[in-house]
Design a protein around this motif. Structure first.
Motif, mmCIF file in Angstrom:
data_model
loop_
_atom_site.group_PDB
_atom_site.id
_atom_site.type_symbol
_atom_site.label_atom_id
_atom_site.label_comp_id
_atom_site.label_asym_id
_atom_site.label_seq_id
_atom_site.Cartn_x
_atom_site.Cartn_y
_atom_site.Cartn_z
ATOM 1 N N GLU A 212 5.345 6.077 10.654
ATOM 2 C CA GLU A 212 4.423 5.405 9.743
ATOM 3 C C GLU A 212 4.966 4.033 9.388
ATOM 4 O O GLU A 212 6.156 3.755 9.523
ATOM 5 C CB GLU A 212 4.177 6.236 8.489
ATOM 6 N N ALA A 213 4.035 3.178 8.941
ATOM 7 C CA ALA A 213 4.388 1.807 8.574
ATOM 8 C C ALA A 213 3.380 1.329 7.536
ATOM 9 O O ALA A 213 2.345 1.981 7.327
ATOM 10 C CB ALA A 213 4.377 0.915 9.822
ATOM 11 N N PRO A 214 3.637 0.207 6.882
ATOM 12 C CA PRO A 214 2.689 -0.288 5.873
ATOM 13 C C PRO A 214 1.304 -0.533 6.463
ATOM 14 O O PRO A 214 1.161 -1.240 7.474
ATOM 15 C CB PRO A 214 3.334 -1.596 5.403
ATOM 16 N N THR A 215 0.286 0.041 5.864
ATOM 17 C CA THR A 215 -1.075 -0.029 6.397
ATOM 18 C C THR A 215 -1.570 -1.456 6.531
ATOM 19 O O THR A 215 -2.225 -1.806 7.520
ATOM 20 C CB THR A 215 -2.025 0.768 5.482
ATOM 21 N N VAL A 216 -1.291 -2.296 5.535
ATOM 22 C CA VAL A 216 -1.862 -3.647 5.534
ATOM 23 C C VAL A 216 -1.147 -4.587 6.490
ATOM 24 O O VAL A 216 -1.657 -5.682 6.772
ATOM 25 C CB VAL A 216 -1.859 -4.255 4.116
ATOM 26 N N ALA A 217 0.006 -4.192 7.014
ATOM 27 C CA ALA A 217 0.778 -5.086 7.893
ATOM 28 C C ALA A 217 0.022 -5.362 9.182
ATOM 29 O O ALA A 217 -0.528 -4.453 9.807
ATOM 30 C CB ALA A 217 2.135 -4.455 8.210
ATOM 31 N N ASP A 218 0.001 -6.623 9.586
ATOM 32 C CA ASP A 218 -0.653 -6.979 10.842
ATOM 33 C C ASP A 218 0.035 -6.329 12.038
ATOM 34 O O ASP A 218 -0.575 -6.162 13.095
ATOM 35 C CB ASP A 218 -0.658 -8.501 11.031
ATOM 36 N N ASP A 219 1.326 -5.982 11.879
ATOM 37 C CA ASP A 219 2.068 -5.359 12.974
ATOM 38 C C ASP A 219 2.409 -3.900 12.656
ATOM 39 O O ASP A 219 3.444 -3.390 13.074
ATOM 40 C CB ASP A 219 3.353 -6.136 13.279
ATOM 41 N N CYS A 220 1.513 -3.221 11.938
ATOM 42 C CA CYS A 220 1.740 -1.825 11.561
ATOM 43 C C CYS A 220 2.017 -0.954 12.785
ATOM 44 O O CYS A 220 2.986 -0.189 12.818
ATOM 45 C CB CYS A 220 0.530 -1.293 10.794
ATOM 46 N N VAL A 221 1.173 -1.040 13.814
ATOM 47 C CA VAL A 221 1.353 -0.216 15.018
ATOM 48 C C VAL A 221 2.648 -0.600 15.735
ATOM 49 O O VAL A 221 3.393 0.267 16.200
ATOM 50 C CB VAL A 221 0.141 -0.351 15.963
ATOM 51 N N ARG A 222 2.912 -1.890 15.800
ATOM 52 C CA ARG A 222 4.150 -2.337 16.454
ATOM 53 C C ARG A 222 5.379 -1.777 15.729
ATOM 54 O O ARG A 222 6.325 -1.323 16.374
ATOM 55 C CB ARG A 222 4.215 -3.858 16.495
ATOM 56 N N GLN A 223 5.351 -1.791 14.384
ATOM 57 C CA GLN A 223 6.464 -1.240 13.631
ATOM 58 C C GLN A 223 6.638 0.256 13.917
ATOM 59 O O GLN A 223 7.764 0.741 14.092
ATOM 60 C CB GLN A 223 6.250 -1.435 12.127
ATOM 61 N N ALA A 224 5.527 0.975 13.960
ATOM 62 C CA ALA A 224 5.596 2.412 14.237
ATOM 63 C C ALA A 224 6.155 2.659 15.631
ATOM 64 O O ALA A 224 6.984 3.562 15.842
ATOM 65 C CB ALA A 224 4.214 3.040 14.095
ATOM 66 N N TRP A 225 5.725 1.859 16.609
ATOM 67 C CA TRP A 225 6.240 2.019 17.970
ATOM 68 C C TRP A 225 7.739 1.713 18.034
ATOM 69 O O TRP A 225 8.495 2.420 18.703
ATOM 70 C CB TRP A 225 5.482 1.138 18.946
ATOM 71 N N ASP A 226 8.183 0.678 17.338
ATOM 72 C CA ASP A 226 9.609 0.355 17.330
ATOM 73 C C ASP A 226 10.422 1.539 16.795
ATOM 74 O O ASP A 226 11.500 1.851 17.318
ATOM 75 C CB ASP A 226 9.860 -0.883 16.469
ATOM 76 N N ALA A 227 9.893 2.217 15.745
ATOM 77 C CA ALA A 227 10.600 3.374 15.185
ATOM 78 C C ALA A 227 10.642 4.522 16.185
ATOM 79 O O ALA A 227 11.684 5.170 16.374
ATOM 80 C CB ALA A 227 9.928 3.816 13.890
ATOM 81 N N VAL A 228 9.516 4.790 16.838
ATOM 82 C CA VAL A 228 9.463 5.872 17.834
ATOM 83 C C VAL A 228 10.381 5.558 19.012
ATOM 84 O O VAL A 228 11.098 6.436 19.515
ATOM 85 C CB VAL A 228 8.011 6.084 18.306
ATOM 86 N N ARG A 229 10.360 4.319 19.437
ATOM 87 C CA ARG A 229 11.197 3.931 20.587
ATOM 88 C C ARG A 229 12.675 4.114 20.277
ATOM 89 O O ARG A 229 13.445 4.597 21.117
ATOM 90 C CB ARG A 229 10.903 2.478 20.964
ATOM 91 N N ARG A 230 13.065 3.776 19.039
ATOM 92 C CA ARG A 230 14.464 3.948 18.661
ATOM 93 C C ARG A 230 14.845 5.428 18.561
ATOM 94 O O ARG A 230 15.897 5.853 19.036
ATOM 95 C CB ARG A 230 14.739 3.258 17.315
#
Length: 291
Positions: free
Chosen positions: A24-42
């Protein structure tokens, strides 16, 4: 689903076997999905090439849509809550909280017809293959390509089209009525307000189906769709374009206008539930147009 609508859960399907990873990541962030992917990738050492589908609680931003298209070009995308304008977040979060409360409530819902009246219209919704379909009663229209599910649809205060999808859970709360009966009801609802506009030229006939402020793509599941459209375009071999949930384009498959329909599908923006799709619909049934 996150209990806090200001945090959006994003689920990535990894590989054909359906293994999933979420963050999960902040909903309003323009890069919310990117942040979530970075967490999953790590955490999972996952590769972008492993991702076959992405589900986000909230509609991705334009920046995240570009990221998804560039990073996972073959993955399908689905989401539940529509992304509002920048000043619409407080109202959108409040709507989401109410939806979450309804989902958690262990009370009996009124009959389907009463729920439609209270919360919107029960309408057919087209889906491309997605993991989230496992949680929904649905019918397959085109194998491995196109499915029909249901949702209560109503305009939101922000001018978007809101959907409350029928899940197996809400289906049980309704008393498990036959899904065929609910689909029949949804198709009847769809017919009310469905606009069928024909444009004739020396190149042939182009028909557009739409319901202003609503959805219309599910019209292809109407029992008489092929017959009626064949009469409109003067051919029983139809090219059907589904650029989005909002409208349907139909012309004769051999018409010069077929190129217009295919271009509309090819240039449609990235999909939500329904990936832009073109179909051949003849008396034997529907089949996808392949490049």
């Amino acid at each position: 689903m996150s209990a806090d609508p200001t945090r959006s859960v994003v689920v990535f399907r990894l590989g054909a076997v359906g293994e999933t990873a979420a963050a999960e990541a902040p909903t309003v962030a323009d890069d919310c999905v990117r942040q979530a992917w970075d967490a999953v990738r790590r955490e999972r050492a996952a590769e972008a090439s492993d991702v076959t589908a992405v589900y986000s609680e909230w509609e991705p931003s334009a920046a995240d849509i570009r990221f998804l298209v560039e990073t996972f070009p073959s993955a399908s995308l689905s989401y539940t809550f529509t992304r509002p304008d920048e000043d619409g977040w407080p109202g959108a979060f409040e709507e989401a909280r109410r939806a979450m409360d309804r989902a958690r409530a262990e009370t009996t819902h009124p009959p389907a017809a009463a729920r439609v009246t209270a919360e919107g219209e029960l309408l057919p919704i087209l889906w491309s293959p997605a993991d989230v379909l496992e949680a929904m009663p649905h019918q397959t229209l085109v194998a491995d390509r196109l499915h029909l599910a249901l949702a209560w649809v109503a305009p939101t205060p922000h001018g978007a089209v809101g959907m409350d999808h029928l899940t197996h859970h809400t289906h049980r709360e309704l008393g498990d009525p036959p899904i065929g009966d609910l689909i029949e009801l949804a198709l009847e609802n769809l017919c009310r307000g469905l606009h069928i506009d024909g444009e004739e030229s020396r190149h042939g006939v182009l028909v557009t189906l739409q319901r202003p402020g609503s959805v219309a793509a599910g019209a292809i599941a109407l029992p008489d769709f092929h017959q009626r459209m064949s009469q409109h375009v003067g051919d029983d071999r139809l090219l059907v374009g589904l650029p989005c949930q909002g409208h349907v384009l139909v012309t004769a498959a051999g018409s010069v206008l077929a190129g217009h329909v295919l271009e509309a599908v090819a240039t449609a923006p990235p999909a939500t539930e329904l990936a832009p799709t073109a179909l051949i619909y003849d008396p034997t049934g529907m089949s996808p147009v392949t490049n």
